[in-house]
Design an enzyme around this catalytic site. Structure first.
Site, PDB file in Angstrom:
ATOM      1  N   ASP A  98      24.299  47.088  49.415  1.00  0.00           N
ATOM      2  CA  ASP A  98      24.910  46.989  48.665  1.00  0.00           C
ATOM      3  C   ASP A  98      25.114  49.176  48.221  1.00  0.00           C
ATOM      4  OD1 ASP A  98      25.525  48.026  45.564  1.00  0.00           O
ATOM      5  OD2 ASP A  98      24.560  46.785  44.901  1.00  0.00           O
ATOM      6  N   VAL A  99      26.269  49.169  48.342  1.00  0.00           N
ATOM      7  CA  VAL A  99      26.563  50.482  48.437  1.00  0.00           C
ATOM      8  C   VAL A  99      26.446  51.431  47.036  1.00  0.00           C
ATOM      9  CG1 VAL A  99      28.335  50.648  50.150  1.00  0.00           C
ATOM     10  CG2 VAL A  99      28.679  51.014  47.913  1.00  0.00           C
TER      11      VAL A  99
ATOM     12  N   TYR B 236      37.464  51.228  35.953  1.00  0.00           N
ATOM     13  CA  TYR B 236      38.487  50.969  37.272  1.00  0.00           C
ATOM     14  C   TYR B 236      38.876  52.966  36.934  1.00  0.00           C
ATOM     15  CZ  TYR B 236      40.615  49.723  41.263  1.00  0.00           C
ATOM     16  OH  TYR B 236      41.401  49.511  42.161  1.00  0.00           O
TER      17      TYR B 236
ATOM     18  N   THR C 254      46.249  41.182  47.172  1.00  0.00           N
ATOM     19  CA  THR C 254      44.564  40.570  47.585  1.00  0.00           C
ATOM     20  C   THR C 254      44.594  39.217  46.761  1.00  0.00           C
ATOM     21  OG1 THR C 254      43.951  41.846  45.520  1.00  0.00           O
ATOM     22  CG2 THR C 254      44.470  42.997  47.805  1.00  0.00           C
TER      23      THR C 254
ATOM     24  N   MET D  39      42.227  38.954  45.036  1.00  0.00           N
ATOM     25  CA  MET D  39      41.762  39.817  43.490  1.00  0.00           C
ATOM     26  C   MET D  39      43.004  39.699  42.660  1.00  0.00           C
ATOM     27  SD  MET D  39      39.348  43.030  42.431  1.00  0.00           S
ATOM     28  CE  MET D  39      38.026  43.306  42.623  1.00  0.00           C
TER      29      MET D  39
END
Length: 261
Positions: free
Chosen positions: A64-65, A156, A191, A193
């Site tokens: 997990d970054v 976002y 993609t 998503m």
């Protein structure tokens, strides 16, 4: 190709289990690099890495970054396996598509933790490793939503706008030490998503606003990233490359222009 005079370069790609991240990993492999694919979805990551069919050159790491300790462990694992890191691609990202008033603080932080904190944490951890071999390249995957506002993307879009500025901050200080930092801002890309969240109405809206009148491919984004990590981009630092079919450049009137022509 590996040679005694030129060690095989190593790329560290976050969000590498699918979509743009996986395409970026494939680009590096095709160009002769070794690749560490980092992702927090183990169920997707390990089968994707296996499917690449190059276990000696690919290292999948569940991480997990947004958690510094996990990132530090991943960086150490890459160093132990490959001995170096030459390129970092901060691609891991999440999104919440809600109106401003409906976006909770928890959702805001969820997006910021991955999209903004992640690139900060990963770059801090990888930069010292790069400097052992004279430097490297970092590419932050921003978004067209960081360059122009659109609906339902308060968290976002803000995270990506902040990431673009973080790119410039990093480019100033790390460039002085020998690490170039740039950003790629994809427009809409085909993609999984996008297929889930873009209905036909949204797709028509995008086609109306994009001069090339289509979505981009993951391979097109990967090519831009690969270029920025290559010696061909050795004097490019602190820049944002919009890979968007002209979306950021377009204004009003494009559908009317098409109709009249």
């Amino acid at each position: 190709m590996t040679s005694t005079s030129s060690p095989t370069r190593v790329a560290f790609v976050t969000g590498g289990a699918r979509g743009i991240g996986l395409a970026i990993g494939q680009w590096f492999l095709a160009d002769g690099w070794q690749v560490a694919l980092i992702d927090n979805n183990a169920e997707t990551l390990f089968p994707a890495a296996t499917a690449l069919g190059q276990p000696e050159r690919v290292l999948p790491l569940h991480c997990d970054v947004s958690i510094p300790e996990q990132v530090a462990q991943a960086v150490q694992a890459v160093v132990e396996r490959f001995g170096r890191i030459d390129a970092l691609v901060n691609n891991a990202g999440v999104a919440v598509f809600k109106r401003i008033g409906a976006t909770s603080f928890e959702e805001w932080r969820y997006v910021m933790n991955t999209n903004l904190d992640g690139p900060f944490i990963c770059t801090q951890a990888v930069a010292p490793v790069m400097l052992r071999n004279g430097g490297g390249a970092v590419v932050n995957i921003a978004s067209i939503s960081g360059l122009r506002a659109s609906t339902m993307r308060v968290a976002y879009g803000t995270s990506k706008g902040a990431l673009i500025h973080l790119t410039k901050q990093q480019a100033i200080e790390l460039g002085d030490a020998g690490i170039r930092v740039n950003a790629v801002a994809p427009g809409p890309v085909e993609t999984e998503m996008a297929k889930q969240v873009h209905d036909e109405t949204i797709r028509r809206d995008y086609f109306d606003a994009i001069p090339l009148r289509r979505y981009g491919s993951t391979e097109e984004i990967a090519s831009a990233v690969g270029y920025l990590c290559s010696p061909a981009a050795s004097y490019i630092n602190g820049q944002v490359l919009a890979v968007d079919g002209g979306f950021d450049a377009s204004g009003v009137g494009l559908p009317t222009l098409r109709k009249n022509s």
